[in-house]
Structure formats: structure tokens, C-alpha cells
Design an enzyme around this catalytic site. Structure first.
Site, PDB file in Angstrom:
ATOM      1  CB  THR A   8      -0.916  -0.007   1.246  1.00 14.53           C
ATOM      2  OG1 THR A   8      -1.692  -1.195   1.215  1.00 14.53           O
ATOM      3  CG2 THR A   8      -1.834   1.191   1.275  1.00 14.53           C
ATOM      4  CB  ILE A   9       3.163   2.711   2.470  1.00 16.67           C
ATOM      5  CG1 ILE A   9       2.007   2.784   3.488  1.00 16.67           C
ATOM      6  CG2 ILE A   9       4.072   3.944   2.583  1.00 16.67           C
ATOM      7  CD1 ILE A   9       1.011   3.915   3.298  1.00 16.67           C
ATOM      8  N   GLY A  29       4.487   1.870  11.368  1.00 14.61           N
ATOM      9  CA  GLY A  29       4.256   0.599  12.059  1.00 14.61           C
ATOM     10  C   GLY A  29       5.416   0.212  12.958  1.00 14.61           C
ATOM     11  CB  SER A  72       0.906   5.963  11.803  1.00 16.17           C
ATOM     12  OG  SER A  72       0.195   6.876  12.621  1.00 16.17           O
ATOM     13  CB  CYS A  73      -2.175   7.336   7.962  1.00 11.51           C
ATOM     14  SG  CYS A  73      -2.814   5.926   8.903  1.00 11.51           S
ATOM     15  CG  ASN A  74      -4.961   7.755  12.440  1.00 11.27           C
ATOM     16  OD1 ASN A  74      -5.885   8.424  11.964  1.00 11.27           O
ATOM     17  ND2 ASN A  74      -5.038   6.444  12.559  1.00 11.27           N
ATOM     18  CG  HIS A 101      -3.466   7.226  17.436  1.00 10.95           C
ATOM     19  ND1 HIS A 101      -4.377   6.402  18.052  1.00 10.95           N
ATOM     20  CD2 HIS A 101      -3.193   6.677  16.238  1.00 10.95           C
ATOM     21  CE1 HIS A 101      -4.686   5.400  17.245  1.00 10.95           C
ATOM     22  NE2 HIS A 101      -3.986   5.538  16.136  1.00 10.95           N
ATOM     23  N   GLY A 102      -1.495   9.634  20.763  1.00 11.48           N
ATOM     24  CA  GLY A 102      -1.013  10.820  21.489  1.00 11.48           C
ATOM     25  C   GLY A 102       0.491  10.754  21.731  1.00 11.48           C
ATOM     26  CG  HIS A 131      -7.829   6.717   9.844  1.00 14.72           C
ATOM     27  ND1 HIS A 131      -8.038   5.429  10.273  1.00 14.72           N
ATOM     28  CD2 HIS A 131      -6.600   6.708   9.269  1.00 14.72           C
ATOM     29  CE1 HIS A 131      -6.972   4.685   9.985  1.00 14.72           C
ATOM     30  NE2 HIS A 131      -6.093   5.435   9.367  1.00 14.72           N
ATOM     31  CD  GLN A 189      -6.969   4.097   4.769  1.00 16.59           C
ATOM     32  OE1 GLN A 189      -7.647   5.102   4.961  1.00 16.59           O
ATOM     33  NE2 GLN A 189      -7.406   3.072   4.046  1.00 16.59           N
TER      34      GLN A 189
HETATM   35  P1  NAD Z   1       1.403  -3.839   3.014  1.00 20.44           P
HETATM   36  O1  NAD Z   1       1.165  -5.132   3.656  1.00 20.44           O
HETATM   37  O2  NAD Z   1       0.370  -3.252   2.127  1.00 20.44           O
HETATM   38  O3  NAD Z   1       2.746  -3.905   2.160  1.00 20.44           O
HETATM   39  C1  NAD Z   1       3.926  -4.470   2.636  1.00 20.44           C
HETATM   40  C2  NAD Z   1       4.689  -5.080   1.477  1.00 20.44           C
HETATM   41  O4  NAD Z   1       5.924  -5.618   1.958  1.00 20.44           O
HETATM   42  C3  NAD Z   1       3.953  -6.215   0.804  1.00 20.44           C
HETATM   43  O5  NAD Z   1       4.069  -6.052  -0.601  1.00 20.44           O
HETATM   44  C4  NAD Z   1       4.705  -7.475   1.274  1.00 20.44           C
HETATM   45  O6  NAD Z   1       4.660  -8.503   0.306  1.00 20.44           O
HETATM   46  C5  NAD Z   1       6.092  -6.920   1.401  1.00 20.44           C
HETATM   47  N1  NAD Z   1       6.982  -7.686   2.290  1.00 20.44           N
HETATM   48  C6  NAD Z   1       6.673  -8.479   3.309  1.00 20.44           C
HETATM   49  N2  NAD Z   1       7.788  -8.969   3.887  1.00 20.44           N
HETATM   50  C7  NAD Z   1       8.830  -8.472   3.194  1.00 20.44           C
HETATM   51  C8  NAD Z   1      10.233  -8.627   3.282  1.00 20.44           C
HETATM   52  N3  NAD Z   1      10.784  -9.384   4.229  1.00 20.44           N
HETATM   53  N4  NAD Z   1      11.004  -7.956   2.390  1.00 20.44           N
HETATM   54  C9  NAD Z   1      10.467  -7.175   1.433  1.00 20.44           C
HETATM   55  N5  NAD Z   1       9.128  -6.999   1.299  1.00 20.44           N
HETATM   56  C10 NAD Z   1       8.316  -7.651   2.175  1.00 20.44           C
HETATM   57  O7  NAD Z   1       1.794  -2.832   4.178  1.00 20.44           O
HETATM   58  P2  NAD Z   1       1.533  -1.267   4.229  1.00 20.44           P
HETATM   59  O8  NAD Z   1       0.117  -1.028   4.610  1.00 20.44           O
HETATM   60  O9  NAD Z   1       2.070  -0.627   3.008  1.00 20.44           O
HETATM   61  O10 NAD Z   1       2.398  -0.875   5.505  1.00 20.44           O
HETATM   62  C11 NAD Z   1       3.793  -0.700   5.426  1.00 20.44           C
HETATM   63  C12 NAD Z   1       4.222   0.173   6.583  1.00 20.44           C
HETATM   64  O11 NAD Z   1       3.575   1.448   6.450  1.00 20.44           O
HETATM   65  C13 NAD Z   1       3.845  -0.342   7.970  1.00 20.44           C
HETATM   66  O12 NAD Z   1       4.813   0.081   8.899  1.00 20.44           O
HETATM   67  C14 NAD Z   1       2.530   0.375   8.247  1.00 20.44           C
HETATM   68  O13 NAD Z   1       2.245   0.483   9.617  1.00 20.44           O
HETATM   69  C15 NAD Z   1       2.825   1.731   7.626  1.00 20.44           C
HETATM   70  N6  NAD Z   1       1.651   2.518   7.256  1.00 20.44           N
HETATM   71  C16 NAD Z   1       0.575   1.912   6.670  1.00 20.44           C
HETATM   72  C17 NAD Z   1      -0.528   2.697   6.349  1.00 20.44           C
HETATM   73  C18 NAD Z   1      -1.749   2.090   5.742  1.00 20.44           C
HETATM   74  O14 NAD Z   1      -2.819   2.620   5.924  1.00 20.44           O
HETATM   75  N7  NAD Z   1      -1.671   1.019   5.012  1.00 20.44           N
HETATM   76  C19 NAD Z   1      -0.519   4.065   6.604  1.00 20.44           C
HETATM   77  C20 NAD Z   1       0.622   4.648   7.123  1.00 20.44           C
HETATM   78  C21 NAD Z   1       1.704   3.864   7.477  1.00 20.44           C
END
Ligand code: NAD
Length: 338
Positions: free
Chosen positions: A13-14, A111, A140-142, A195-196, A221, A300
Site C-alpha cells: 500500500t505505502i 508501524g 503513521s497516517c493518523n 496516537h497521542g 479515518h 490512510q
Molecule cells: P502492506 O502489507 O500493504 O505492504 C507491505 C509489502 O511488503 C507487501 O508487498 C509485502 O509482500 C512486502 N513484504 C513483506 N515482507 C517483506 C520482506 N521481508 N522484504 C520485502 N518486502 C516484504 O503494508 P503497508 O500497509 O504498506 O504498511 C507498510 C508500513 O507502512 C507499515 O509500517 C505500516 O504500519 C505503515 N503505514 C501503513 C498505512 C496504511 O494505511 N496502510 C498508513 C501509514 C503507514
């Protein structure tokens, strides 16, 4: 000046959004992304022309799945000036040793714990403190949305105390495994929510308490925000202040929900329907018994993306002025064009 070489470890996602944003910057070069599975995201990365790297034990699986493998994750890390680690929560921490060994700069996502990088970042709050750093965590997003809002108001009017309730989407739209599907979950039961303290990891001086619930939804959110300010001001003063910041977006008339906000993103032709800005209901900005109230929605999947770009610019000393970096990022991504 040579372009800074960036690798994305974790293309979900990110990661996929940050990859596209790097591709749009004049002072950065995307050297590649890493994937562990030859799924549709790996295929799309290849179609985008991105080099796809993979952990060494996954090479044959990726090749069998039709992916042209550019090298191992170690190869990508060795070639990069900076790695954006967007692997799932907890995996990023384990990658630190790899980055240390290669002597490469690294950015983790929200995360991971603050301690992984020892520094938590938000471009509106502490850009200057990121200049020249080797390790940074983009919150994080929030937390990103709260830091933006609070630091802008704090700089102008002083924030004495902040109370926020977060109504959190339970999962991302592509996530088929998480719930709840028919419940509202107190998350956490014991207060405050994380979050705080997370906001305080970026702006330690802010007095803030937060509560959060998780709802069966994937879109955005919502934050209900209440602040006591140090200096007198009116609702119009706050409205005018936030209107000056391209990363704040006043929602168009008639929008009362996150679903309409995502429809707006589609109408705006945003890539992946991304709303990178804090989406604020202007009419919600008001004072009651001397305290400021407002409602904002947070996409997010999107709001942390420009923050990763600014973090790279600060860490690699491509730009020492926070406003100039934010303007470059905004212009390249189309933020603030409404
Ligand atoms: P996600 O699960 O969508 O993507 C993670 C990617 O990493 C996947 O493509 C997965 O296959 C890959 N992956 C897994 N293990 C791996 C490894 N050992 N080496 C390389 N790639 C690997 O996760 P996300 O939602 O993009 O979240 C990533 C980070 O961003 C986390 O710390 C999360 O907390 C943070 N985050 C997420 C959001 C959200 O809303 N999704 C918002 C802000 C921050």
C-alpha cells in the site's frame, strides 16, 4: 547535483505510492523496488518499468512467476543512497542490520517503533531536525495528519492542550484478511491510544490525549479534534491559517462523509484516489467555551507519501529549507492543486 538513488523495500500500500512519488521528483532516482511474491503488484511494478529486486531465497519463485529479477534485496540496498522500508509492521526493524551493514540511509514507516530510527518525522513539524540524518521514521497516517494540524496551529497561536478521538478504518481496501466486519471495536480499551504519545515523538512539547475506535470500513479515518489554545483567535483566523497550507484541503460543499471524499478524489483524477491532504470540514471549525473544535478525514493510504519524499530530501541534504522541499514535493505530485 546528482540525483539521490532510492530503493523501496516492500511494495505494498505505502511502498507503491512512494515509488511513484519518487519517480516524479527531479532530484531523485528510483533504482527499484522489492517484492517477495510474483503477484499482480510485482507484475504492475514491472509494467511501470521499475527494477524488481527480491530476497535471495525467493529468486526462483519470482522468475517462475514471470518476473524479471534485477537482483537481490542486498543488491538494491548496496546500490541505493537511501532505502524507504515499507515492509509490514515489525519486518522493518529486522532489516536495520542490513542497512547498517551497507552504510545506507533508511526511512521506516509508522508501524515500527520510534526507537528503530531514533527520530520520528513530519515535514510540517521537524524538517530541520532531519537534515543529514541516517535514520528516520515517518510517523503513521493518523499521526501525520495530527502533527500537520497541531504544529501549524501551535506555531501561530500556541496549543495548550489537545484532545482527539480517532474513528479508524479497520483495513485497507485491498486487505481481505482483517476485520471487524460487523462491530465497532474499542482499540485500545486502556487509554490513551498510542496516537497521542506518537504525536509527542515528533512534537514533545504538545499536551495531547487520544482515544480510538475501529469501525468496519476501508476508506478513511476521521478525527474529532478539540484544542485549548494559548492565544486568543477566532474560527476565521484558524480557517485562514489552514487555508494557506497546501496539505490541508477544505472539503467541497455537500460532502459529509468519507465515501463522498473518496468520490471527490476520483472526480479530481487523483492516482489511486489518493487524498494526500488532511481533509477538513471547514464548517466544523468553531469555538465553544473558548476551545477549538474541528473534524478532519484522513486517507490512510496517501497522506504519508509526501512526507517520505520530504524526509529523503532532508536526510540527503538536497534541500535545507522545509518550505522549499514541501513546495517541490507538492508541485511534482500535484498536491494543493485542488
Ligand atoms: P502492506 O502489507 O500493504 O505492504 C507491505 C509489502 O511488503 C507487501 O508487498 C509485502 O509482500 C512486502 N513484504 C513483506 N515482507 C517483506 C520482506 N521481508 N522484504 C520485502 N518486502 C516484504 O503494508 P503497508 O500497509 O504498506 O504498511 C507498510 C508500513 O507502512 C507499515 O509500517 C505500516 O504500519 C505503515 N503505514 C501503513 C498505512 C496504511 O494505511 N496502510 C498508513 C501509514 C503507514
Amino acid at each position: 547535483m546528482d540525483k539521490v538513488k532510492v530503493g523501496i523495500n516492500g511494495y505494498g500500500t505505502i511502498g507503491k505510492r512512494v515509488a511513484d512519488a519518487i519517480h516524479q521528483q527531479e532530484d531523485m532516482e528510483l533504482i527499484g523496488i522489492s517484492k517477495t511474491k510474483p503477484n499482480y503488484e510485482a507484475v504492475m511494478a514491472q509494467k511501470m518499468g521499475y527494477n524488481v529486486y527480491t530476497p535471495s531465497d525467493k529468486t526462483s519463485k519470482m522468475k517462475d512467476g514471470g518476473i524479471k529479477v534485477a537482483g537481490t534485496v542486498e543488491d538494491m540496498v548496496n546500490e541505493a543512497d537511501v532505502i524507504v522500508d515499507a515492509t509490514p509492521k515489525g519486518v522493518g526493524e529486522k532489516n536495520k542490520e542490513l542497512y547498517e551493514k551497507a552504510g545506507v540511509k533508511a526511512i521506516w514507516q509508522g508501524g515500527e517503533d520510534h526507537e528503530v530510527a531514533g527520530f520520528s518525522f513530519n515535514a510540517d513539524s521537524n524538517y530541520n531536525d532531519a537534515i543529514g540524518r541516517d535514520y528516520t521514521r515517518v510517523v503513521s497516517c493518523n499521526t501525520t495528519a495530527l502533527c500537520r494540524l497541531i504544529s501549524n496551529i501551535d506555531r501561530e497561536y500556541g496549543v495548550k492542550k489537545c484532545r482527539v478521538t480517532l474513528i479508524r478504518r479497520a483495513a485497507d481496501p485491498s486487505d481481505i484478511k482483517k476485520g471487524p466486519i460487523n462491530s465497532i471495536v474499542a482499540d485500545p480499551v486502556k487509554l490513551p491510544s498510542h496516537h497521542g504519545p506518537d504525536v509527542q515523538s515528533v512534537i514533545p512539547s504538545i499536551d495531547i490525549s487520544t482515544m480510538a475506535v475501529k469501525v468496519p470500513n476501508t476508506m478513511m479515518h476521521i478525527h474529532t479534534v478539540n484544542m485549548e489554545l494559548k492565544n486568543d483567535c477566532s474560527a476565521d483566523d484558524i480557517k485562514n491559517l489552514l487555508a494557506e497550507n497546501p496539505r490541508m484541503h477544505y472539503l467541497e460543499p455537500g460532502i459529509t462523509s468519507t465515501s463522498e471524499t473518496m468520490e471527490l478524489a476520483r472526480d479530481l483524477g487523483r492516482p489511486r484516489n489518493d487524498m494526500w491532504e488532511n481533509c477538513i470540514w471547514e464548517d466544523s471549525i468553531d469555538f465553544y467555551e473558548g476551545e477549538l473544535y474541528l473534524l478532519q478525514a484522513v486517507h490512510q493510504e496517501a497522506d504519508v507519501v509526501p512526507e517520505n519524499i520530504d524526509a529523503i530530501r532532508a536526510m540527503c541534504e538536497l534541500e535545507k529549507d522545509a518550505d522549499k522541499s514541501k513546495s517541490k514535493t507538492n508541485k511534482a505530485m500535484g498536491i494543493g492543486t485542488k
